[in-house]
Design a protein around this motif. Structure first.
Motif, PDB file in Angstrom:
ATOM      1  N   GLU A  56       1.155   6.844   2.309  1.00 54.73           N
ATOM      2  CA  GLU A  56       0.072   7.724   2.753  1.00 54.73           C
ATOM      3  C   GLU A  56      -1.124   6.921   3.268  1.00 54.73           C
ATOM      4  O   GLU A  56      -1.749   7.293   4.257  1.00 54.73           O
ATOM      5  CB  GLU A  56      -0.358   8.663   1.625  1.00 54.73           C
ATOM      6  N   ARG A  57      -1.419   5.818   2.607  1.00 56.56           N
ATOM      7  CA  ARG A  57      -2.550   4.991   3.035  1.00 56.56           C
ATOM      8  C   ARG A  57      -2.251   4.317   4.381  1.00 56.56           C
ATOM      9  O   ARG A  57      -3.113   4.257   5.262  1.00 56.56           O
ATOM     10  CB  ARG A  57      -2.870   3.948   1.977  1.00 56.56           C
ATOM     11  N   ALA A 117       0.869  -1.182   0.000  1.00 61.82           N
ATOM     12  CA  ALA A 117       0.000   0.000   0.000  1.00 61.82           C
ATOM     13  C   ALA A 117       0.900   1.224   0.000  1.00 61.82           C
ATOM     14  O   ALA A 117       2.070   1.148   0.370  1.00 61.82           O
ATOM     15  CB  ALA A 117      -0.888   0.002   1.234  1.00 61.82           C
ATOM     16  N   THR A 118       0.356   2.343  -0.391  1.00 59.37           N
ATOM     17  CA  THR A 118       1.151   3.567  -0.363  1.00 59.37           C
ATOM     18  C   THR A 118       1.443   3.964   1.080  1.00 59.37           C
ATOM     19  O   THR A 118       0.699   3.623   2.002  1.00 59.37           O
ATOM     20  CB  THR A 118       0.410   4.733  -1.054  1.00 59.37           C
ATOM     21  N   THR A 176      -2.526   6.895   7.152  1.00 57.71           N
ATOM     22  CA  THR A 176      -3.932   7.117   7.520  1.00 57.71           C
ATOM     23  C   THR A 176      -4.417   6.013   8.462  1.00 57.71           C
ATOM     24  O   THR A 176      -5.156   6.277   9.410  1.00 57.71           O
ATOM     25  CB  THR A 176      -4.815   7.182   6.260  1.00 57.71           C
TER      26      THR A 176
END
Length: 109
Positions: free
Chosen positions: A25-26, A22-23, A29
């Motif tokens: 950023e993800r 996953a990125t 979060t």
């Protein structure tokens, strides 16, 4: 086949490294927002995820409450908490939980 998680002692503590497809950023979060934490750790999460605030976690069917102080939030690379109270495991205080996020940059991920 992807990399396997690694774990062990780091200094006087425990360390676990997990690879996610996953990125950054993800993943940030997921570990730095109440909604994200409710999605993977426990749906019983309250508080504010900003530095200096407190997070309170409960666990279904368990008489367990965990209170964390948010020490550091650096989007999208780091999150650090300190346990202020754990009602079932007092030895958690003052455990530090850190998330250090980085891009893998390999095999097209």
């Amino acid at each position: 086949m992807g990399k396997q998680p690694t774990q062990g002692l780091a200094g006087d503590g425990y360390r676990r490294e997990v690879f996610c497809h996953a990125t950054r950023e993800r993943v940030f979060t997921a570990v730095a927002t109440i909604g994200g934490l409710r999605g993977w750790w426990t749906p019983i999460a309250a508080g504010t995820t900003q530095a200096g605030a407190q997070l309170v976690f409960g666990f279904e069917d368990m008489d367990e409450t965990l209170i964390m102080r948010v020490d550091e939030v650096v989007n999208p690379s780091r999150v650090r908490w300190t346990c202020l109270e754990h009602r079932r495991a007092s030895d958690w205080s003052p455990t530090t939980v850190s998330f250090k996020l980085r891009d893998g940059g390999h095999d097209g991920w």
